[in-house]
Design a protein around this motif. Sequence first.
Motif, PDB file in Angstrom:
ATOM      1  N   LEU A 174     -11.654 -27.627   1.642  1.00 33.83           N
ATOM      2  CA  LEU A 174     -11.436 -27.091   2.993  1.00 33.83           C
ATOM      3  C   LEU A 174     -10.075 -26.433   3.144  1.00 33.83           C
ATOM      4  O   LEU A 174      -9.868 -25.639   4.066  1.00 33.83           O
ATOM      5  N   HIS A 175      -9.138 -26.774   2.263  1.00 36.97           N
ATOM      6  CA  HIS A 175      -7.765 -26.310   2.408  1.00 36.97           C
ATOM      7  C   HIS A 175      -7.274 -25.654   1.127  1.00 36.97           C
ATOM      8  O   HIS A 175      -7.615 -26.084   0.027  1.00 36.97           O
ATOM      9  N   LEU A 176      -6.447 -24.635   1.300  1.00 32.71           N
ATOM     10  CA  LEU A 176      -5.906 -23.905   0.164  1.00 32.71           C
ATOM     11  C   LEU A 176      -4.840 -24.709  -0.571  1.00 32.71           C
ATOM     12  O   LEU A 176      -4.158 -25.555   0.005  1.00 32.71           O
ATOM     13  N   THR A 177      -4.687 -24.402  -1.852  1.00 32.05           N
ATOM     14  CA  THR A 177      -3.603 -24.959  -2.642  1.00 32.05           C
ATOM     15  C   THR A 177      -2.296 -24.253  -2.284  1.00 32.05           C
ATOM     16  O   THR A 177      -2.269 -23.310  -1.482  1.00 32.05           O
ATOM     17  N   ALA A 178      -1.206 -24.687  -2.915  1.00 28.16           N
ATOM     18  CA  ALA A 178       0.083 -24.037  -2.690  1.00 28.16           C
ATOM     19  C   ALA A 178       0.016 -22.556  -3.043  1.00 28.16           C
ATOM     20  O   ALA A 178       0.562 -21.708  -2.331  1.00 28.16           O
ATOM     21  N   ASP A 179      -0.655 -22.221  -4.134  1.00 31.48           N
ATOM     22  CA  ASP A 179      -0.784 -20.815  -4.527  1.00 31.48           C
ATOM     23  C   ASP A 179      -1.589 -20.046  -3.487  1.00 31.48           C
ATOM     24  O   ASP A 179      -1.259 -18.900  -3.155  1.00 31.48           O
ATOM     25  N   GLY A 180      -2.627 -20.663  -2.959  1.00 30.75           N
ATOM     26  CA  GLY A 180      -3.400 -20.012  -1.909  1.00 30.75           C
ATOM     27  C   GLY A 180      -2.572 -19.743  -0.668  1.00 30.75           C
ATOM     28  O   GLY A 180      -2.648 -18.656  -0.069  1.00 30.75           O
ATOM     29  N   HIS A 181      -1.761 -20.713  -0.270  1.00 32.45           N
ATOM     30  CA  HIS A 181      -0.898 -20.528   0.896  1.00 32.45           C
ATOM     31  C   HIS A 181       0.135 -19.425   0.654  1.00 32.45           C
ATOM     32  O   HIS A 181       0.449 -18.648   1.566  1.00 32.45           O
ATOM     33  N   LEU A 194       5.934  -5.030   6.015  1.00 30.92           N
ATOM     34  CA  LEU A 194       7.060  -5.262   5.125  1.00 30.92           C
ATOM     35  C   LEU A 194       6.660  -4.980   3.676  1.00 30.92           C
ATOM     36  O   LEU A 194       5.483  -5.062   3.311  1.00 30.92           O
ATOM     37  N   THR A 195       7.641  -4.647   2.867  1.00 31.83           N
ATOM     38  CA  THR A 195       7.390  -4.209   1.501  1.00 31.83           C
ATOM     39  C   THR A 195       6.700  -5.288   0.675  1.00 31.83           C
ATOM     40  O   THR A 195       7.160  -6.429   0.614  1.00 31.83           O
ATOM     41  N   ALA A 196       5.611  -4.915   0.021  1.00 31.71           N
ATOM     42  CA  ALA A 196       4.849  -5.858  -0.789  1.00 31.71           C
ATOM     43  C   ALA A 196       5.698  -6.403  -1.928  1.00 31.71           C
ATOM     44  O   ALA A 196       6.426  -5.656  -2.587  1.00 31.71           O
ATOM     45  N   GLU A 197       5.613  -7.698  -2.141  1.00 32.41           N
ATOM     46  CA  GLU A 197       6.313  -8.337  -3.248  1.00 32.41           C
ATOM     47  C   GLU A 197       5.339  -8.900  -4.276  1.00 32.41           C
ATOM     48  O   GLU A 197       5.743  -9.323  -5.352  1.00 32.41           O
ATOM     49  N   ASP A 198       4.064  -8.912  -3.929  1.00 32.30           N
ATOM     50  CA  ASP A 198       3.063  -9.467  -4.831  1.00 32.30           C
ATOM     51  C   ASP A 198       1.701  -8.901  -4.429  1.00 32.30           C
ATOM     52  O   ASP A 198       1.535  -8.397  -3.312  1.00 32.30           O
ATOM     53  N   ASP A 199       0.732  -8.973  -5.334  1.00 32.50           N
ATOM     54  CA  ASP A 199      -0.630  -8.550  -5.031  1.00 32.50           C
ATOM     55  C   ASP A 199      -1.444  -9.789  -4.683  1.00 32.50           C
ATOM     56  O   ASP A 199      -1.978 -10.461  -5.558  1.00 32.50           O
ATOM     57  N   TRP A 200      -1.512 -10.105  -3.387  1.00 33.79           N
ATOM     58  CA  TRP A 200      -2.182 -11.334  -2.969  1.00 33.79           C
ATOM     59  C   TRP A 200      -3.699 -11.265  -3.153  1.00 33.79           C
ATOM     60  O   TRP A 200      -4.373 -12.291  -3.143  1.00 33.79           O
ATOM     61  N   ARG A 201      -4.224 -10.066  -3.383  1.00 29.27           N
ATOM     62  CA  ARG A 201      -5.672  -9.902  -3.597  1.00 29.27           C
ATOM     63  C   ARG A 201      -6.065 -10.029  -5.070  1.00 29.27           C
ATOM     64  O   ARG A 201      -7.258 -10.034  -5.387  1.00 29.27           O
ATOM     65  N   ALA A 202      -5.093 -10.113  -5.962  1.00 24.98           N
ATOM     66  CA  ALA A 202      -5.375 -10.093  -7.400  1.00 24.98           C
ATOM     67  C   ALA A 202      -6.208 -11.298  -7.827  1.00 24.98           C
ATOM     68  O   ALA A 202      -5.903 -12.435  -7.454  1.00 24.98           O
TER      69      ALA A 202
END
Length: 272
Positions: A174-181, A194-202
């Motif tokens: 039901l809840h995301l992990t730390a990486d998910g958050h 704000l400027t992207a720092e990571d690809d959260w969709r990867a």
Amino acid sequence: MEINATYNSLVAVGDSFTEGMSDLRPDGSYRGWADVLADRLAARAPGFRYANLAVRGKLIGQIVEEQVPLAAEMKADVVTLVGGLNDTLRPKVDMVRVKDLLTEAVGHLTPACGQLVLMRSPGRNGPVMERFRPRMEELFTHIDELAARHGALVVDLYEVPALGDPRLWDVDRLHLTADGHRRVAEAVWQTLGLTAEDDWRAPLPAAAGPGWVARRTADARFAKEHLGPWIGRRLTGRSSGDGRPPKRPELLPYETGQETGSAARPAAGSET
């Protein structure tokens, strides 16, 4: 396109998703995407202030009654509102009322903050989620309509396949992990311009899935430790958030680095 904006304050409103459940610090408190986002915003704005009014298990009616008025009074630059999903997961729900309450919340918060941010929450695949998916999608359609009407931003996590990867979800499913958050924090960050720092969709790197025995063992553990208690609370109207205060009830200065810490598994019986 980046909007060269500085946000000096953030108020987070919602349930366990915004409280940060399943992203535990070593001291046992929850971190979550809102804390990670606050830390990153604070690094750009000296004197940045942050409040997190979210409490696990809250229904949209409770959010509207207990959190929305407080958030409106704080006059923050950014307010995030994520609510209503707990309602859709109840055995019985009046979706008209849920949508009306969400409309009330958005109408109250929009003129009281610089930018309101709404969210289409992520959802992993599985038989439990499939049962409630039509309600969830009805809620998300309404969120899109409210955002268009009031000029709110929408963070669309629901349509991102990577966020359905079981490796980004805790054992309670039901809840995301730390990486998910962290991915959610990056998604909100980018939605704010704000400027992207990571690809959260990867997608996560390919990996061999667990074997049949491991899957059945995990299913049995999930049913005993999480699904059973979750169903019990739904049938009795109880919530793990009953009587629990928000972790940051006041809009106070936030020092960068407060979100740092390793994640751990939450106690059994957690809920949204």
